[in-house]
Enzyme design. Structure first.
Site, short mmCIF file in Angstrom:
data_model
loop_
_atom_site.label_atom_id
_atom_site.label_comp_id
_atom_site.label_asym_id
_atom_site.label_seq_id
_atom_site.Cartn_x
_atom_site.Cartn_y
_atom_site.Cartn_z
N GLU A 1 -6.61 21.36 32.96
CA GLU A 1 -5.44 21.76 32.63
C GLU A 1 -4.57 22.41 33.96
OE1 GLU A 1 -1.93 23.83 32.26
OE2 GLU A 1 -3.62 24.73 32.29
N GLU A 2 -5.46 22.92 34.82
CA GLU A 2 -4.97 23.80 35.79
C GLU A 2 -4.88 23.07 37.03
OE1 GLU A 2 -4.37 26.96 35.43
OE2 GLU A 2 -5.50 27.91 33.77
N HIS B 1 -4.58 34.24 35.07
CA HIS B 1 -5.48 33.94 36.33
C HIS B 1 -5.49 35.17 37.33
CE1 HIS B 1 -3.10 29.75 36.22
NE2 HIS B 1 -3.47 30.09 34.99
N ASP C 1 -10.68 23.99 31.08
CA ASP C 1 -11.17 24.38 32.66
C ASP C 1 -11.03 25.77 32.80
OD1 ASP C 1 -8.56 23.60 32.17
OD2 ASP C 1 -8.35 23.24 34.30
ZN LIG Z 1 -3.69 28.86 33.48
ZN LIG Z 2 -3.86 28.27 30.47
#
Ligand SMILES: [Zn+2]
Ligand SMILES: [Zn+2]
Length: 381
Positions: free
Chosen positions: A128-129, A354, A72
């Site tokens: 995952e986020e 990020h 993702d």
């Molecule tokens: Zn991340």
């Molecule tokens: Zn990551």
């Protein structure tokens, strides 16, 4: 190294995915892309966990080793002016998961013709986020027959050419909290007629920092308590507000530390209620648990890492970020290792995960593919 990795598609695949990022549990095109690429290699992939993909090579049943790539992207507006810039405005592969998918695809492409005596399971995990995609993968049976599981994260605080591996916790318990303080508002000149929630909030913030400074053993325990926001219900010079909201995050490695911080924050709120004569409503919400590498997983990963000719194994950078990879080791029942592959571009510019400037040294893709292949080479032939 006695094999060569099918590396020609590493960069093009990563760039394709980078241009088409999708958010957690919305990875539909990504899922189709992975299935198509696998099909072109003659590998049958199956949909799992809504928008994920799983495949298995080698013997169709019996013990297997699992390799994981998360798929993702993030709701970040990319600021890089590169030819492979995100085409989905406001979405970006700002954590390197595009590279994880590309690295695992190259691994499967390389090993598919090997005579495998043990299964190899490819886990293309969505969400995952923050959305616990790994939990859904496990719930839907991805760990059946798996006797060891490995995850790679491209990592920008580690230089290219380094593979970071350490035993013990490598990613943190990642929790959050909210505190709603309700007092009695009134005239700023008459505090004795009020119950001042701003003062109470200040007490909470200051006292919270004493938990780390005075309740944890400085020789071996670590935690971070950070307040993300303080908000009064009014914002006028001569008015004592009615209420104040606070929120924040807590990071820790060990479960006892996590529990201690949770409890002490609550006690501080109770103390403030008494001290300031108001209500402090406290909620602690557990997020991801720590990722803990065990001795067996670390040994397997290290032995393979030491054979990767273009990189060297170093201790993993200890970070307090969160990761849902911990679901795969089933509370220590399945040996596992979460590995950091250095991907920092060596030009002095910092490109944090990020952030809108995030980008990787694409040579790290080959390091990750070689490492995954070597794990298979050492353990499944
Ligand atoms: Zn991340
Ligand atoms: Zn990551």
């Amino acid at each position: 190294m006695e094999f060569s990795v099918k590396e020609e598609n590493l960069v093009p695949r990563r760039r394709h995915l980078h241009m088409h990022p999708e958010l957690s549990f919305q990875e539909k095109e990504t899922q189709e892309y992975i299935l198509k690429e696998l099909k072109n290699m003659g590998i049958e992939g199956k949909k799992i966990a809504s928008t994920g993909v799983i495949c298995r090579l080698g013997p169709s049943s019996g013990p297997a080793i699992a390799l994981r790539a998360d798929t993702d992207a993030l709701p970040v507006l990319e600021s890089n002016e590169v030819e492979y810039k995100s085409k989905n405005e406001g979405k970006m592969h700002a954590c390197g998961h595009d590279g994880h998918v590309s690295g695992l695809l190259a691994t499967l492409e390389t090993i598919k013709d090997w005579k495998l005596t043990k299964g190899v399971v490819g886990l293309f995990q969505p969400a995952e986020e923050g959305y616990h995609g790994a939990r859904k993968m496990v719930e839907e049976g991805c760990m059946e027959d798996v006797e060891a599981v490995f995850g790679i994260h491209l990592w920008n605080t580690l230089a290219y050419g380094k593979i970071g591996i350490s035993e013990g916790p490598v990613m943190a318990n990642s929790d959050r909290f909210t505190i709603e303080i309700t007092g009695r508002g009134g005239h700023g000149s008459m505090p004795h007629d009020c119950a001042d929630p701003t003062l109470a909030a200040a007490n909470v913030v200051l006292n919270a920092q004493q938990i780390v400074a005075r309740n944890l053993n400085p020789m071996k325990e670590s935690a971070v308590i950070s307040f993300g926001g303080i908000k009064t219900n009014s914002f006028v010079s001569n008015v004592i507000p009615e209420s104040v909201s606070l929120c924040g995050t807590v990071r820790s490695y060990e479960e006892p530390v996590r529990c201690l911080v949770e409890k002490r924050l609550g006690e501080i709120c109770q103390g403030v209620e008494l001290l300031n004569g108001l209500k402090a409503d406290y909620k602690f919400v557990r997020g991801y648990s720590a990722v803990v590498n065990d001795a067996i997983g670390v040994k397997m990963a290290t032995q393979a890492g030491q054979k990767v000719d273009i990189a060297e194994v170093v201790p993993a950078p200890k970070v307090l970020s969160g990761e849902d990879f911990y679901y795969y080791n089933q509370e220590g029942k399945v040996p596992s290792c979460f590995i950091f592959v250095g991907s920092a571009i060596n030009d002095g510019v910092i490109r944090p995960h990020h952030s809108p400037e995030f980008d990787i040294d694409e040579r790290a893709l080959l390091v990750s593919a070689k490492l995954y292949c070597q794990i298979v080479y050492d353990n499944c032939r």
